[in-house]
Write an enzyme that holds these catalytic residues in place. Structure first.
Site, PDB file in Angstrom:
ATOM      1  N   HIS A  16      -0.666   3.345   4.272  1.00 19.64           N
ATOM      2  CA  HIS A  16      -1.487   4.552   4.513  1.00 19.64           C
ATOM      3  C   HIS A  16      -2.911   4.101   4.807  1.00 19.64           C
ATOM      4  O   HIS A  16      -3.655   3.755   3.899  1.00 19.64           O
ATOM      5  CB  HIS A  16      -1.462   5.467   3.278  1.00 19.64           C
ATOM      6  CG  HIS A  16      -2.167   6.769   3.494  1.00 19.64           C
ATOM      7  ND1 HIS A  16      -1.575   7.983   3.238  1.00 19.64           N
ATOM      8  CD2 HIS A  16      -3.417   7.065   3.944  1.00 19.64           C
ATOM      9  CE1 HIS A  16      -2.424   8.960   3.512  1.00 19.64           C
ATOM     10  NE2 HIS A  16      -3.557   8.426   3.943  1.00 19.64           N
ATOM     11  N   HIS A  18      -6.585   4.732   7.347  1.00 20.07           N
ATOM     12  CA  HIS A  18      -7.395   5.410   8.370  1.00 20.07           C
ATOM     13  C   HIS A  18      -8.243   4.365   9.084  1.00 20.07           C
ATOM     14  O   HIS A  18      -9.094   3.731   8.472  1.00 20.07           O
ATOM     15  CB  HIS A  18      -8.318   6.451   7.725  1.00 20.07           C
ATOM     16  CG  HIS A  18      -7.563   7.542   7.027  1.00 20.07           C
ATOM     17  ND1 HIS A  18      -7.175   8.695   7.652  1.00 20.07           N
ATOM     18  CD2 HIS A  18      -7.081   7.612   5.759  1.00 20.07           C
ATOM     19  CE1 HIS A  18      -6.503   9.453   6.800  1.00 20.07           C
ATOM     20  NE2 HIS A  18      -6.428   8.826   5.637  1.00 20.07           N
ATOM     21  N   LYS A 102       2.849  12.944  10.003  1.00 18.57           N
ATOM     22  CA  LYS A 102       1.988  13.278   8.881  1.00 18.57           C
ATOM     23  C   LYS A 102       1.797  14.785   8.759  1.00 18.57           C
ATOM     24  O   LYS A 102       1.434  15.455   9.725  1.00 18.57           O
ATOM     25  CB  LYS A 102       0.626  12.585   9.065  1.00 18.57           C
ATOM     26  CG  LYS A 102      -0.374  12.795   7.943  1.00 18.57           C
ATOM     27  CD  LYS A 102      -0.006  12.060   6.676  1.00 18.57           C
ATOM     28  CE  LYS A 102      -0.879  12.467   5.497  1.00 18.57           C
ATOM     29  NZ  LYS A 102      -2.132  11.731   5.424  1.00 18.57           N
ATOM     30  N   HIS A 139       0.438  14.948   2.854  1.00 19.01           N
ATOM     31  CA  HIS A 139      -0.785  15.155   2.066  1.00 19.01           C
ATOM     32  C   HIS A 139      -0.484  16.365   1.189  1.00 19.01           C
ATOM     33  O   HIS A 139      -0.534  17.506   1.646  1.00 19.01           O
ATOM     34  CB  HIS A 139      -2.005  15.415   2.955  1.00 19.01           C
ATOM     35  CG  HIS A 139      -3.261  15.553   2.152  1.00 19.01           C
ATOM     36  ND1 HIS A 139      -4.256  14.602   2.156  1.00 19.01           N
ATOM     37  CD2 HIS A 139      -3.656  16.493   1.252  1.00 19.01           C
ATOM     38  CE1 HIS A 139      -5.210  14.973   1.301  1.00 19.01           C
ATOM     39  NE2 HIS A 139      -4.867  16.125   0.753  1.00 19.01           N
ATOM     40  N   HIS A 177      -0.478   9.085  -1.410  1.00 16.16           N
ATOM     41  CA  HIS A 177      -1.568   8.929  -2.387  1.00 16.16           C
ATOM     42  C   HIS A 177      -1.403   9.831  -3.609  1.00 16.16           C
ATOM     43  O   HIS A 177      -2.211  10.729  -3.841  1.00 16.16           O
ATOM     44  CB  HIS A 177      -2.946   9.118  -1.744  1.00 16.16           C
ATOM     45  CG  HIS A 177      -3.054  10.257  -0.746  1.00 16.16           C
ATOM     46  ND1 HIS A 177      -2.668  11.550  -1.023  1.00 16.16           N
ATOM     47  CD2 HIS A 177      -3.499  10.279   0.524  1.00 16.16           C
ATOM     48  CE1 HIS A 177      -2.902  12.304   0.031  1.00 16.16           C
ATOM     49  NE2 HIS A 177      -3.390  11.547   0.984  1.00 16.16           N
ATOM     50  N   ASP A 250      -5.140   4.319   1.661  1.00 19.33           N
ATOM     51  CA  ASP A 250      -5.906   5.495   2.063  1.00 19.33           C
ATOM     52  C   ASP A 250      -7.379   5.126   2.280  1.00 19.33           C
ATOM     53  O   ASP A 250      -8.261   5.951   2.068  1.00 19.33           O
ATOM     54  CB  ASP A 250      -5.773   6.643   1.056  1.00 19.33           C
ATOM     55  CG  ASP A 250      -6.185   7.980   1.653  1.00 19.33           C
ATOM     56  OD1 ASP A 250      -6.274   8.088   2.894  1.00 19.33           O
ATOM     57  OD2 ASP A 250      -6.415   8.930   0.874  1.00 19.33           O
TER      58      ASP A 250
HETATM   59  O1  DOR Z   1     -10.397  11.253   1.032  1.00 21.29           O
HETATM   60  C1  DOR Z   1      -9.753  11.393   2.066  1.00 21.29           C
HETATM   61  N1  DOR Z   1     -10.211  10.947   3.252  1.00 21.29           N
HETATM   62  N2  DOR Z   1      -8.596  12.025   2.011  1.00 21.29           N
HETATM   63  C2  DOR Z   1      -7.910  12.330   3.098  1.00 21.29           C
HETATM   64  O2  DOR Z   1      -6.878  12.926   2.981  1.00 21.29           O
HETATM   65  C3  DOR Z   1      -8.440  12.021   4.443  1.00 21.29           C
HETATM   66  C4  DOR Z   1      -9.377  10.917   4.404  1.00 21.29           C
HETATM   67  C5  DOR Z   1     -10.183  10.770   5.672  1.00 21.29           C
HETATM   68  O3  DOR Z   1      -9.614  10.795   6.755  1.00 21.29           O
HETATM   69  O4  DOR Z   1     -11.404  10.582   5.568  1.00 21.29           O
HETATM   70 ZN    ZN Z   2      -5.331   9.472   4.018  1.00 24.24          ZN
END
Ligand code: DOR
Ligand code: ZN
Length: 346
Positions: A16, A18, A102, A139, A177, A250
């Site tokens: 997971h 980003h 997702k 999520h 998460h 995450d």
């Molecule tokens: O804290 C988070 N940041 N939770 C999420 O679900 C998305 C993520 C983000 O993309 O910044």
């Molecule tokens: Zn995430």
């Protein structure tokens, strides 16, 4: 296990992550690629990655941003919307590069405004995913503002997760998460098609970390940090050796000024020292022997992918995390900025 100073692990994967896009992608990608062989790439870009065509393009941009000579495999995901068609799911599976879809409940978190307003709109897509074995990555927080922010995950289980699995009993679901004892228990009592990722930050911190000495915006993420009893339940699940629980950082980079703001963004940046932070968490409960399964085997097994064969080495060696990292002409404050981590990747 208490005196182990060197740890050799099969190279881990991050289930997971980003990575963002453009200059931000270029800034953060080397941190993940240094540690992980593969990562499941979250699709919450602006605009979101809602089709296989967009996922293929994004994958190419990630590969192009990799430092020379570094091998890293981005595993792509699609962003589920009220309008995702069954045909799109077929194409995703046929592409060979999309490994999950997702589910962001609309309004639940960063760039989730194009997310799902009601799962009833997704029947055809979900049925196709169940049929083709394409996992749904969830999520799992309700967006109902009447529900206390600390209860949104627990309430999601009752309102959405249980009905979803009743309607699609064979659907592969990753409860992303997880942050509560209720989520860990739910995953434990579910059949083998239900698994969960756990972040390093939810293993290392409870909700007090958001308020030590004043408000700490860099400790704000979604799902929000919970009470100590929940952190203990997550540690127990992660270190249990149960293959339903695997690593997903995450890691979610946001420029410093967007976190240190009157209305700060949700997300913690942990990619710079992810595996080291997990090692510290596992070491803290004398469970380093359980780290390899969690970090390197169970995720690949769940997704039906081959386990990695290369190894990495970690040493028990305290080192200082930089106070800030360069980020697209701005700066990025990593978790533990200016403080130490007890393990170091060699
Ligand atoms: O804290 C988070 N940041 N939770 C999420 O679900 C998305 C993520 C983000 O993309 O910044
Ligand atoms: Zn995430």
């Amino acid at each position: 296990m208490t005196n182990i100073n060197t740890l050799t692990l099969t190279r881990p994967d991050d289930w997971h992550l980003h990575l963002r896009d453009g200059a931000a992608l270029k800034a953060v990608l080397p941190d993940s690629a240094r540690q992980f062989a593969r990562a499941m790439i979250m699709p919450n870009l602006r605009p979101p990655v809602t089709s296989t065509a967009l996922a293929v393009g994004y994958r190419q941009r990630i590969l192009a941003a990799l430092p020379a000579g570094i091998h890293f495999e981005p595993l792509m995901t699609l962003y589920l919307t009220d309008n995702t068609r069954a045909e799109e799911i077929k194409q995703a599976v046929a592409s060979g590069v999309v490994h999950g879809v997702k589910l962001y409940p609309a309004g639940a978190t960063t760039n989730s405004d194009s997310g799902v307003t009601d799962l009833a709109h997704c029947k055809k897509a979900l049925a196709e995913m169940e049929k083709l074995g394409l996992p749904l990555l969830v999520h799992a927080e309700v967006t109902d503002v009447q529900v206390d922010i600390f209860d949104r995950e627990r309430v999601f289980i009752e309102r959405h997760m249980i009905p979803l699995l009743k309607d699609y009993p064979a659907l592969k679901v990753v409860f992303e998460h997880i942050t509560t004892k209720e989520a860990a228990d739910f995953v434990l009592r579910s059949p083998a098609n239900v698994a969960a990722t756990i972040t390093a930050h939810h293993l290392l911190m409870n909700r007090n970390a958001m308020f030590v000495g004043g408000v700490q915006p860099h400790h704000y993420c979604l799902p929000i940090l919970k009470r100590e009893e929940h952190r203990q339940a997550l540690l127990k699940a992660a270190t249990s050796g149960n293959a339903k629980f695997f690593l997903g950082t995450d890691s979610a980079p946001h420029a410093k000024h967007t976190k240190e703001a009157a209305c700060g963004c949700a997300g913690m940046y942990t990619a710079h020292s992810a595996i080291e932070l997990y090692a510290e968490a596992f070491d803290g409960v004398n469970a380093l022997d359980k780290l390899e399964g969690f970090a390197s085997f169970y995720g690949a097994d769940f997704y039906g992918l081959a386990r990695n064969t290369e190894c990495i080495e970690l040493r028990r060696q305290s080192w200082q995390i930089p106070a800030s990292l360069p980020f697209d002409g701005d700066s990025l404050i990593p978790l533990r900025a200016g403080q130490t981590v007890a393990w170091k990747l060699q």
